[in-house]
Scaffold this motif. Sequence first.
Motif, PDB file in Angstrom:
ATOM      1  N   TYR A 263     131.646  70.033 163.685  1.00 45.66           N
ATOM      2  CA  TYR A 263     130.395  69.315 163.504  1.00 45.66           C
ATOM      3  C   TYR A 263     129.583  69.942 162.380  1.00 45.66           C
ATOM      4  O   TYR A 263     129.042  69.247 161.516  1.00 45.66           O
ATOM      5  CB  TYR A 263     129.635  69.375 164.828  1.00 45.66           C
ATOM      6  N   LEU A 323     122.387  52.568 145.859  1.00 50.46           N
ATOM      7  CA  LEU A 323     123.131  51.717 146.786  1.00 50.46           C
ATOM      8  C   LEU A 323     124.625  52.034 146.727  1.00 50.46           C
ATOM      9  O   LEU A 323     125.273  52.240 147.755  1.00 50.46           O
ATOM     10  CB  LEU A 323     122.889  50.245 146.430  1.00 50.46           C
ATOM     11  N   ASN A 330     128.760  57.078 152.748  1.00 47.83           N
ATOM     12  CA  ASN A 330     128.853  56.728 154.161  1.00 47.83           C
ATOM     13  C   ASN A 330     130.281  56.359 154.575  1.00 47.83           C
ATOM     14  O   ASN A 330     130.770  56.802 155.614  1.00 47.83           O
ATOM     15  CB  ASN A 330     127.919  55.555 154.478  1.00 47.83           C
ATOM     16  N   ILE A 333     132.498  59.520 154.731  1.00 48.12           N
ATOM     17  CA  ILE A 333     132.260  60.366 155.903  1.00 48.12           C
ATOM     18  C   ILE A 333     132.862  59.725 157.152  1.00 48.12           C
ATOM     19  O   ILE A 333     133.522  60.375 157.955  1.00 48.12           O
ATOM     20  CB  ILE A 333     130.748  60.595 156.123  1.00 48.12           C
ATOM     21  N   GLN A 334     132.653  58.429 157.305  1.00 52.13           N
ATOM     22  CA  GLN A 334     133.211  57.739 158.476  1.00 52.13           C
ATOM     23  C   GLN A 334     134.729  57.884 158.537  1.00 52.13           C
ATOM     24  O   GLN A 334     135.286  58.254 159.566  1.00 52.13           O
ATOM     25  CB  GLN A 334     132.857  56.252 158.425  1.00 52.13           C
ATOM     26  N   LEU A 362     140.621  47.862 156.721  1.00 50.67           N
ATOM     27  CA  LEU A 362     139.307  48.135 157.291  1.00 50.67           C
ATOM     28  C   LEU A 362     138.254  48.162 156.191  1.00 50.67           C
ATOM     29  O   LEU A 362     137.173  47.563 156.310  1.00 50.67           O
ATOM     30  CB  LEU A 362     139.373  49.501 157.972  1.00 50.67           C
ATOM     31  N   ASN A 366     134.932  45.597 155.657  1.00 46.43           N
ATOM     32  CA  ASN A 366     133.576  46.106 155.492  1.00 46.43           C
ATOM     33  C   ASN A 366     133.018  45.755 154.111  1.00 46.43           C
ATOM     34  O   ASN A 366     131.865  45.361 153.965  1.00 46.43           O
ATOM     35  CB  ASN A 366     133.540  47.633 155.675  1.00 46.43           C
ATOM     36  N   ILE A 370     129.637  43.609 153.341  1.00 45.61           N
ATOM     37  CA  ILE A 370     128.486  44.225 152.688  1.00 45.61           C
ATOM     38  C   ILE A 370     128.196  43.606 151.331  1.00 45.61           C
ATOM     39  O   ILE A 370     127.042  43.319 150.990  1.00 45.61           O
ATOM     40  CB  ILE A 370     128.719  45.743 152.564  1.00 45.61           C
TER      41      ILE A 370
ATOM     42  N   GLN B 264     130.623  62.028 165.973  1.00 42.84           N
ATOM     43  CA  GLN B 264     130.755  60.671 165.464  1.00 42.84           C
ATOM     44  C   GLN B 264     129.401  60.105 165.053  1.00 42.84           C
ATOM     45  O   GLN B 264     129.290  59.434 164.023  1.00 42.84           O
ATOM     46  CB  GLN B 264     131.402  59.775 166.521  1.00 42.84           C
ATOM     47  N   ALA B 266     126.928  61.802 163.962  1.00 49.22           N
ATOM     48  CA  ALA B 266     126.574  62.450 162.700  1.00 49.22           C
ATOM     49  C   ALA B 266     127.325  61.809 161.540  1.00 49.22           C
ATOM     50  O   ALA B 266     126.844  61.777 160.416  1.00 49.22           O
ATOM     51  CB  ALA B 266     126.866  63.942 162.768  1.00 49.22           C
ATOM     52  N   ALA B 267     128.510  61.296 161.821  1.00 45.71           N
ATOM     53  CA  ALA B 267     129.309  60.681 160.767  1.00 45.71           C
ATOM     54  C   ALA B 267     129.031  59.183 160.649  1.00 45.71           C
ATOM     55  O   ALA B 267     129.693  58.472 159.908  1.00 45.71           O
ATOM     56  CB  ALA B 267     130.794  60.924 161.032  1.00 45.71           C
ATOM     57  N   GLY B 268     128.041  58.705 161.407  1.00 46.56           N
ATOM     58  CA  GLY B 268     127.655  57.303 161.282  1.00 46.56           C
ATOM     59  C   GLY B 268     128.605  56.324 161.940  1.00 46.56           C
ATOM     60  O   GLY B 268     128.831  55.218 161.442  1.00 46.56           O
ATOM     61  N   ILE B 269     129.171  56.737 163.067  1.00 43.52           N
ATOM     62  CA  ILE B 269     130.051  55.839 163.801  1.00 43.52           C
ATOM     63  C   ILE B 269     129.365  55.608 165.140  1.00 43.52           C
ATOM     64  O   ILE B 269     129.064  56.545 165.853  1.00 43.52           O
ATOM     65  CB  ILE B 269     131.438  56.472 163.990  1.00 43.52           C
ATOM     66  N   THR B 283     135.945  48.424 162.916  1.00 46.29           N
ATOM     67  CA  THR B 283     134.935  47.787 162.073  1.00 46.29           C
ATOM     68  C   THR B 283     133.606  47.681 162.818  1.00 46.29           C
ATOM     69  O   THR B 283     132.550  47.996 162.273  1.00 46.29           O
ATOM     70  CB  THR B 283     135.394  46.369 161.660  1.00 46.29           C
ATOM     71  N   ALA B 285     132.504  49.554 165.011  1.00 47.89           N
ATOM     72  CA  ALA B 285     131.888  50.871 165.158  1.00 47.89           C
ATOM     73  C   ALA B 285     131.311  51.374 163.847  1.00 47.89           C
ATOM     74  O   ALA B 285     130.411  52.201 163.824  1.00 47.89           O
ATOM     75  CB  ALA B 285     132.909  51.867 165.702  1.00 47.89           C
ATOM     76  N   ARG B 286     131.846  50.889 162.737  1.00 48.55           N
ATOM     77  CA  ARG B 286     131.462  51.468 161.450  1.00 48.55           C
ATOM     78  C   ARG B 286     130.489  50.625 160.660  1.00 48.55           C
ATOM     79  O   ARG B 286     129.679  51.146 159.889  1.00 48.55           O
ATOM     80  CB  ARG B 286     132.730  51.742 160.625  1.00 48.55           C
ATOM     81  N   LEU B 287     130.586  49.293 160.803  1.00 46.95           N
ATOM     82  CA  LEU B 287     129.753  48.421 159.982  1.00 46.95           C
ATOM     83  C   LEU B 287     128.244  48.650 160.160  1.00 46.95           C
ATOM     84  O   LEU B 287     127.500  48.640 159.174  1.00 46.95           O
ATOM     85  CB  LEU B 287     130.135  46.958 160.226  1.00 46.95           C
ATOM     86  N   TRP B 289     126.300  51.235 160.583  1.00 50.92           N
ATOM     87  CA  TRP B 289     125.674  52.238 159.735  1.00 50.92           C
ATOM     88  C   TRP B 289     125.768  51.855 158.266  1.00 50.92           C
ATOM     89  O   TRP B 289     124.873  52.100 157.469  1.00 50.92           O
ATOM     90  CB  TRP B 289     126.251  53.628 159.954  1.00 50.92           C
ATOM     91  N   LEU B 290     126.886  51.247 157.905  1.00 48.65           N
ATOM     92  CA  LEU B 290     127.030  50.837 156.512  1.00 48.65           C
ATOM     93  C   LEU B 290     125.927  49.849 156.159  1.00 48.65           C
ATOM     94  O   LEU B 290     125.389  49.871 155.048  1.00 48.65           O
ATOM     95  CB  LEU B 290     128.414  50.229 156.282  1.00 48.65           C
ATOM     96  N   LEU B 291     125.575  48.999 157.114  1.00 46.97           N
ATOM     97  CA  LEU B 291     124.500  48.030 156.857  1.00 46.97           C
ATOM     98  C   LEU B 291     123.148  48.738 156.724  1.00 46.97           C
ATOM     99  O   LEU B 291     122.372  48.445 155.813  1.00 46.97           O
ATOM    100  CB  LEU B 291     124.439  46.986 157.977  1.00 46.97           C
ATOM    101  N   GLY B 293     122.724  51.788 155.787  1.00 48.01           N
ATOM    102  CA  GLY B 293     122.804  52.472 154.493  1.00 48.01           C
ATOM    103  C   GLY B 293     122.586  51.497 153.348  1.00 48.01           C
ATOM    104  O   GLY B 293     121.935  51.815 152.350  1.00 48.01           O
ATOM    105  N   MET B 294     123.148  50.297 153.503  1.00 45.59           N
ATOM    106  CA  MET B 294     122.997  49.274 152.467  1.00 45.59           C
ATOM    107  C   MET B 294     121.531  48.902 152.278  1.00 45.59           C
ATOM    108  O   MET B 294     121.025  48.845 151.145  1.00 45.59           O
ATOM    109  CB  MET B 294     123.793  48.029 152.854  1.00 45.59           C
ATOM    110  N   PHE B 295     120.826  48.675 153.390  1.00 50.59           N
ATOM    111  CA  PHE B 295     119.415  48.337 153.262  1.00 50.59           C
ATOM    112  C   PHE B 295     118.641  49.514 152.678  1.00 50.59           C
ATOM    113  O   PHE B 295     117.691  49.312 151.898  1.00 50.59           O
ATOM    114  CB  PHE B 295     118.840  47.899 154.621  1.00 50.59           C
TER     115      PHE B 295
END
Lengths: 451, 451
Positions: A263, A323, A330, A333-334, A362, A366, A370, B264, B266-269, B283, B285-287, B289-291, B293-295
């Motif tokens: 971690y 962006l 991100n 890291i995932q 995958l 994504n 996005i 997980q 911490a890794a954005g999952i 997907t 689980a991951r999308l 945080w990506l969203l 991050g995108m915003f």
Amino acid sequence: MTPFKLSDELLEQIEQLIEERNNSTLLQILNELHYADIAEIINELNLEEATYLIKLLDSEKTSDTLTELDDDVRERILKNLSAQEIADELLELDTDDAADIIAELSEERKKEVISHIEDKEHAKDIVELLRYDENSAGGLMAKELVKVNENWNVLTCVKEMRLQAEHVTRVHSIYVVDDDEKLKGRLSLKDLLTTSTKTHIRDVYIPKVDYVIVNDKAEDVARVMSKYDLEAIPVVDESGRLVGRITIDDIVDVIREEAEKDYQLAAGITQDVEADDNVWKLTKARLPWLLIGMFGGLGAASIIEGFETAMEKYVVLLIFVPLIQSTAGNVGIQSSAIVVQGLANGTIKGKIFHRLLKEFVLGLINAIGISSIVFLISHFGFHTPYLISVTICVALITVIINAALIGTFIPIFLDKRGMDPAVSTGPFITTSNDILGVFIYFLIAKLILGF
Amino acid sequence: MTPFKLSDELLEQIEQLIEERNNSTLLQILNELHYADIAEIINELNLEEATYLIKLLDSEKTSDTLTELDDDVRERILKNLSAQEIADELLELDTDDAADIIAELSEERKKEVISHIEDKEHAKDIVELLRYDENSAGGLMAKELVKVNENWNVLTCVKEMRLQAEHVTRVHSIYVVDDDEKLKGRLSLKDLLTTSTKTHIRDVYIPKVDYVIVNDKAEDVARVMSKYDLEAIPVVDESGRLVGRITIDDIVDVIREEAEKDYQLAAGITQDVEADDNVWKLTKARLPWLLIGMFGGLGAASIIEGFETAMEKYVVLLIFVPLIQSTAGNVGIQSSAIVVQGLANGTIKGKIFHRLLKEFVLGLINAIGISSIVFLISHFGFHTPYLISVTICVALITVIINAALIGTFIPIFLDKRGMDPAVSTGPFITTSNDILGVFIYFLIAKLILGF
């Protein structure tokens, strides 16, 4: 049970009582507490107060408390004790805990303390344990165990066990050995409770027994014990002789430390630090990644500077750098976190190629999700010209897939090379994705916009 | 021990043997393996093959194997078994494992299976366990334990224990209760081995015993057991009656899952996923945080766009946005990870203010180190004008300290509010630092450069 929580009031009260040398009240309070709680209190006291308490407590409680103290606190307290005093404490401890404590002393002090240990057998066992690497089965094991010879009968066995059990805090399994001390199998306490006293051990023992070898790595021992739900496991040397046993409580610490280390690596902290460490230690643990990140940022800066025309003609491209960069970071890291965990718990099997293909799919899903949203927002929200919106989206898709593949490949690669894959989750992935992401972005812009 | 490793060859051989219906060879291979290894094999087979193997194995091995299977594999296999077949398997299991398995069935199927369990006592115990939340002490405990009445003597006690031990896989402690079933204390196996048979239990038992209450949270149970090195802990209901016990092997899983979950997050999952889950689950689980991050990235874009003059007159400022942003992100993750771990293992004590002060000092040291290097490189390497180099450095210092404070404050705040602080290590900290970092940077530029 209301768990013990160290309050400021209790701490002040104890400091007050120490100052007053009010031993009876102090002992009254401390005798009610578990040694792990006493250790928490002592961690917060100054050296003089801490030494005072340690000397006040009865020897059994002192020795147990010593094992639970923070390393640096213990080190300072041990310096305040004589070799004889330390030796007396070690006598109260199981060999593994005793070896852990003595391992921190200087070579000279070590010898002095060992020569003062009254029980020569105990001293010999501790010296043996000091030989092993602390991250190996040998470094985790204790010499205390209950073993019986396959040629005894149950009656002899029970008698011998009574003697041996005196030295063993927790009896898990009874290990069966032959005349050469070679591990043959085990006997459960339950079996002993239900077998006639004249039966020979060789006729009732269970020949199937899990074991580890002294040089096996601590994390492999942890994996075996937790997979097979073992509460204790015997340790044998290279020739199969029973030399010790490891109990699950030591493994709990290994698992926790392993998880904490991964971690911390993922969070870009390079050493094993705790929140209450001093500022200097924390800086040493944190600055390295910040420096790597800094060079990554400067690298990105020089890449952007290199695309001079872009800066002159399409300055709007620069607005979307954060962006691109944070998305790449991100995704990376995932991907790496999932791979690192998969490698740690054994769910990653099969070929690298399949793994990469899966990440590609995958990443693509994504990326399409996005970039569609980004296209709409940049086009209608930011009113960026059509071709620039296209550039941003194509770059996003490329960067996401690239980050997913890198995040997957690097940990697997490190693992195959025998390195700790967790290293890759922090600095490397993020920084390389930062730089690469920015580069890909401007390269694609150059291709599409033709500057 | 060479740990079991599932090879492609073994898997192919087993598939081949299943196809040939070669039961004797199959049993020969499987009987040599631990049920956890058999579960690994079955996880890789198709449903038909898996069901075939499960039905082939003897009942004890089947039931143990069922507990170790992946959740989704088990679910599909259970659908292929009749209520009677499931009930027979449950009979072989400890109540906690049986309850875990049955909990996954539909309400209707649950009732059907329970009505088929032969041993009505066992069925009653399982039904009781189903009442508790799976993340509570009640959800972890098993009904199997060895308990004796304080009014018995050692002889009665040993006799009763022989009976009870039949149902208990591992005897850790013998719990002592009064006539109302209230927990009074414990008796160690060691004591029993060394006490005369006529002694009354009330004269020899240890009245001090750690326990938890059925509704205590699983992670609190884990903390107590690992702090006090307990291998089993009794569970009492609100009125102090002994209702079950929790063993350390279940706690090992709690600790591991807790650590994996934090990692997980911490890794954005956002969900508990494994590397071998399918693309769709990964997907989902991951999308999210990506969203987020995108915003965040789009937010940063609109902030930059807002500083129009900067873009026109000082486009060179834009080059250093990745540097500012990644530094802020890195500092924030480091700070929050240390606080989250400190909260988890109890090393964070004392006032929030002291913690923030410490982070401030720490941030300042890191900030001065990094900005000095950046100043030299930007001034001499990039030949940026003096005032712009100053701007970058002042911004870096502000952003680093700001990120350190936010990274420290948010997890502590969430924890005080009773929320999981680990949530803050991922998306929130990174995204807010991204946006805020860029904003601070341009604000400082505006102040210094005066546009």
